[in-house]
Design an enzyme around this catalytic site. Structure first.
Site, PDB file in Angstrom:
ATOM      1  N   GLY A  96       0.826  -1.213   0.000  1.00 55.64           N
ATOM      2  CA  GLY A  96       0.000   0.000   0.000  1.00 55.64           C
ATOM      3  C   GLY A  96       0.851   1.250   0.000  1.00 55.64           C
ATOM      4  O   GLY A  96       2.026   1.214  -0.358  1.00 55.64           O
TER       5      GLY A  96
ATOM      6  N   GLN B  80      15.299  -8.470  -3.223  1.00 52.71           N
ATOM      7  CA  GLN B  80      13.959  -9.083  -3.118  1.00 52.71           C
ATOM      8  C   GLN B  80      13.576  -9.758  -4.436  1.00 52.71           C
ATOM      9  O   GLN B  80      13.071 -10.885  -4.450  1.00 52.71           O
ATOM     10  CB  GLN B  80      12.938  -8.002  -2.758  1.00 52.71           C
TER      11      GLN B  80
ATOM     12  N   GLN C 293       7.904  -9.529   7.625  1.00 48.62           N
ATOM     13  CA  GLN C 293       9.148  -9.038   7.017  1.00 48.62           C
ATOM     14  C   GLN C 293       9.734  -7.820   7.744  1.00 48.62           C
ATOM     15  O   GLN C 293      10.733  -7.261   7.316  1.00 48.62           O
ATOM     16  CB  GLN C 293       8.938  -8.743   5.533  1.00 48.62           C
TER      17      GLN C 293
ATOM     18  N   LYS D 207      14.114  -1.590  -7.572  1.00 58.50           N
ATOM     19  CA  LYS D 207      14.741  -0.878  -6.452  1.00 58.50           C
ATOM     20  C   LYS D 207      15.075  -1.884  -5.344  1.00 58.50           C
ATOM     21  O   LYS D 207      16.152  -1.856  -4.764  1.00 58.50           O
ATOM     22  CB  LYS D 207      13.822   0.208  -5.895  1.00 58.50           C
TER      23      LYS D 207
ATOM     24  N   HIS E  80       4.828   2.220  -7.689  1.00 57.81           N
ATOM     25  CA  HIS E  80       3.849   1.118  -7.763  1.00 57.81           C
ATOM     26  C   HIS E  80       2.994   1.240  -9.026  1.00 57.81           C
ATOM     27  O   HIS E  80       2.689   0.237  -9.682  1.00 57.81           O
ATOM     28  CB  HIS E  80       2.891   1.152  -6.571  1.00 57.81           C
TER      29      HIS E  80
HETATM   30  O1  PAF Z   1       8.025  -4.868  -1.988  1.00 55.82           O
HETATM   31  C1  PAF Z   1       7.064  -4.896  -1.199  1.00 55.82           C
HETATM   32  O2  PAF Z   1       6.246  -3.969  -1.120  1.00 55.82           O
HETATM   33  C2  PAF Z   1       6.889  -6.105  -0.293  1.00 55.82           C
HETATM   34  O3  PAF Z   1       8.119  -6.605   0.109  1.00 55.82           O
HETATM   35  C3  PAF Z   1       6.020  -7.200  -0.912  1.00 55.82           C
HETATM   36  C4  PAF Z   1       6.653  -7.785  -2.159  1.00 55.82           C
HETATM   37  C5  PAF Z   1       4.647  -6.641  -1.250  1.00 55.82           C
HETATM   38  C6  PAF Z   1       5.836  -8.351   0.088  1.00 55.82           C
HETATM   39  O4  PAF Z   1       5.228  -7.907   1.257  1.00 55.82           O
END
Ligand code: PAF
Length: 281
Positions: free
Chosen positions: A31, A153, A61, A149, A37
């Site tokens: 969000g 991940q 996380q 970025k 995004h």
């Molecule tokens: O990059 C993010 O916003 C988060 O790490 C994700 C991939 C939505 C997982 O919670």
């Protein structure tokens, strides 16, 4: 645009869509949607019949003492932005639905989660991999788009998808930047005006490193030392790490003789920022 708040309802909807032969694109988010995004959504939209995004601030996380409670939650504005971006379904589950009492299974992607951010945020990538796998199992996307970025991940997720034979295509999307180069991030709003100005130096220094590389400096340590010395002249920026890694495996490089990523993390005041730049094609 549908807003689905239960895991069960979302799973039913994805089963229905898949049965009807629809192709699903997915952008998972926490969000507080910004242009970064929205760029992922715009990239995902034309690749499928249905664009699903998730909005879930994933407690697993966030480490102890991190900004989980303070993390900006702007659900109403997020819905407006999602609708304008052409999202078909916003999946916004409750924490108790995703992590019910008795939950005990996690996913650890061993090697690529170590080092870089993984060294400073223990458990972070376990939390990311676990939630992303759960979301994939519920949303069942054909394609999912992640920002570059958060490069580590992206590599962690690619590795998980490969290792666990998940049937989803993972796409990386170039980092979206402010006019002065600062990578867009929900955490930028924590910066004071003077910190915000300083934050633009990160990309400037990364770009200078790339220029040095393109002019022929391929020794990783020399490129790293230069950025360390530049950052040390800015007392308001505390460097956590700067490193040059193989772009596929994230293994450290001595010589930049293959596609690489130069990644860094800093604290500016109490805000932790990350950024990276690609070296080589
Ligand atoms: O990059 C993010 O916003 C988060 O790490 C994700 C991939 C939505 C997982 O919670």
């Amino acid at each position: 645009m549908q807003v689905i708040k239960s895991v069960h309802a979302m799973a039913e909807e994805t089963a229905r869509l898949r049965q009807a032969g629809k192709r699903i694109a997915f952008v998972p988010t926490m969000g507080n949607l910004h242009e970064g995004h929205l760029a992922l959504m715009r990239a995902a939209k034309p690749q499928a019949d249905i664009l699903v995004i998730s909005i879930f601030v994933n407690p697993m996380q966030f480490g102890p003492g991190s900004d989980f409670d303070a993390y900006p939650r702007t659900f109403r504005e997020d819905l407006k932005k999602s609708e304008a971006a052409g999202v078909d379904i916003v999946f916004a589950p409750a924490e108790s639905d995703l992590y019910p009492e008795g939950f005990q299974t996690t996913v650890t992607v061993l090697e690529v989660s170590k080092g870089l951010c993984g060294a400073f945020r223990p458990g972070h990538f376990k939390g990311v991999a676990t939630i992303v796998l759960k979301l994939f199992n519920i949303v069942k996307p054909h394609v999912a788009v992640f920002g570059e970025k958060d490069f580590q991940q992206l590599i962690v997720i690619r590795q998980m998808v490969k290792d666990l034979n998940l049937d989803v295509a993972i796409q990386g999307h170039a980092t979206v930047r402010e006019a002065d180069g600062l990578a867009m991030s929900s955490r930028n709003q924590y910066l004071s005006p003077s910190e915000r100005q300083r934050a633009a130096l990160l990309y400037k220094y990364l770009q200078q490193a790339k220029e040095r590389f393109e002019k022929g400096e391929h020794r990783a340590q020399a490129l790293i030392a230069r950025i360390q010395s530049e950052l040390s002249r800015n007392p308001g920026i505390a460097l956590q790490y700067v490193s040059i890694r193989d772009r596929d495996t994230l293994k450290p490089l001595d010589t930049v003789d293959r596609p690489a990523v130069m990644a860094l993390a800093v604290h500016i005041g109490t805000t932790r920022l990350i950024d990276n730049i690609f070296l080589g094609d």
